[in-house]
Motif scaffolding. Structure first.
Motif: not given
Length: 331
Positions: A289, A292-293, A298-299, A295, A310, A213
């Motif tokens: 990016y 969209n990714n 994650k990040y 959550c 997002g 990631d």
């Protein structure tokens, strides 16, 4: 103490006459060593090399190979500094040109051509010296790579995105710009928490690889930094800012001297526009990016900051979310 200890070391670099002595060139060697070489090597390694070069066992020293690499740019910088004064005599009677029945003063354009050639060769050999150090840095622990805190840590990596001919010297000149770009563009895009989190992961990557990631983010960040840094540096890299004014560099006083000419303003403006356009597009790609990714798993640092825009933005902000207790009906 200087790394150049005999006049024969200078003669290997240029066709200077046998009438030269090391004493004549010593002031320029000392100046070149302090002005050009020490800033590249650092005080600790420079002091050690001076001691090794002047010891009786210098040829058997483990630093002999590095000293040989250093002597080349050092000698060429010394020749470049000293050649103007070698042909004149300064006394109470004024400044006279030194000539003899068998030797006369070279035309000024030939001297300037020679100086430019020496300077060009010195720069090339300084880059080769630094390239040697980077490849062998485990053998020279006193030489510290001071770029580990940047996303782009060396000239070879920067060259993947913008062609700087893998020049370490160019990379060093770009470091302040890259540091500024990281703060003004990358931190503003990632958010303070994710930026610091990623920086910490990069600083610890010597002992372990980045996660997939984090590596995905770095792969998006580095080209943006390279292009935006070049767009910014092209405004500044061809000028010297001094305490008595701002001056254009890379110019010559003689029209008949064969050398590289500085690019015209239209060409520079075109390069700035292209690099700025690419950098802006890459920053946008990075932002998309993350949106969209990102959550809660994650990040998360980006997901929980105000920059996130997002698919889950409304739910995260708890805005206009229909529940059993409340809802909005639009007719």
């Amino acid at each position: 103490m200087s790394l150049i200890t005999t006049i024969s070391q200078l003669r290997l670099l240029s066709t200077i006459s046998i009438s030269n002595s090391l004493e004549n060139w010593q002031p320029y060697i000392d100046e070149a060593q302090e002005s050009f070489i020490r800033p590249l090597l650092g005080d600790d390694l420079m002091d050690l090399l001076e001691s090794e070069a002047n010891s009786s066992a210098s040829e058997e020293s483990q630093y002999a190979g590095l000293i040989e690499k250093v002597i080349k740019p050092l000698g060429l910088y010394s020749l470049w500094l000293g050649v103007d004064e070698m042909s004149v005599s300064v006394s109470s009677s004024g400044i006279q040109v030194i000539e003899s029945p068998s030797h006369k003063q070279a035309p000024r354009y030939m001297i300037v051509n020679l100086k430019e050639r020496w300077l060009s060769r010195a720069h090339v050999n300084a880059d080769l010296m630094l390239k040697f150090l980077e490849k062998s840095k485990s053998d020279y622990p006193l030489w510290i790579n001071q770029d580990s805190d940047l996303f782009i840590s060396n000239a070879i990596e920067f060259n993947k995105y913008v062609n700087i001919r893998e020049s370490r010297r160019v990379f060093l000149a770009l470091k302040p710009v890259m540091r500024s770009i990281e703060k003004k563009y990358i931190r503003a895009t990632l958010g303070e928490d994710l930026f610091n989190e990623l920086k910490e992961a990069i600083n610890n990557s010597a002992s372990e690889e980045l996660s997939s990631d984090n590596q995905a983010l770095v792969d998006l960040i580095c080209p943006a930094i390279a292009h935006l840094s070049m767009a910014r540096a092209l405004h500044e890299i061809s000028v010297d800012v001094l305490d008595w004014g701002v001056f254009e560099t890379a110019t010559s006083s003689f029209d008949d001297i064969k050398s590289k000419s500085s690019a015209n303003s239209e060409r520079i403006a075109s390069m700035i526009e292209v690099n700025q356009h690419d950098g802006d597009a890459e920053i946008k790609e990075l932002q998309e990016y993350l949106d969209n990714n990102a959550c809660s798993t994650k990040y998360a640092a980006y997901f929980n900051c105000d920059l996130y825009q997002g698919p889950d933005y409304a739910e995260k902000k708890n805005q206009f979310v229909n529940t059993a207790d409340k809802g909005i009906f639009v007719a």
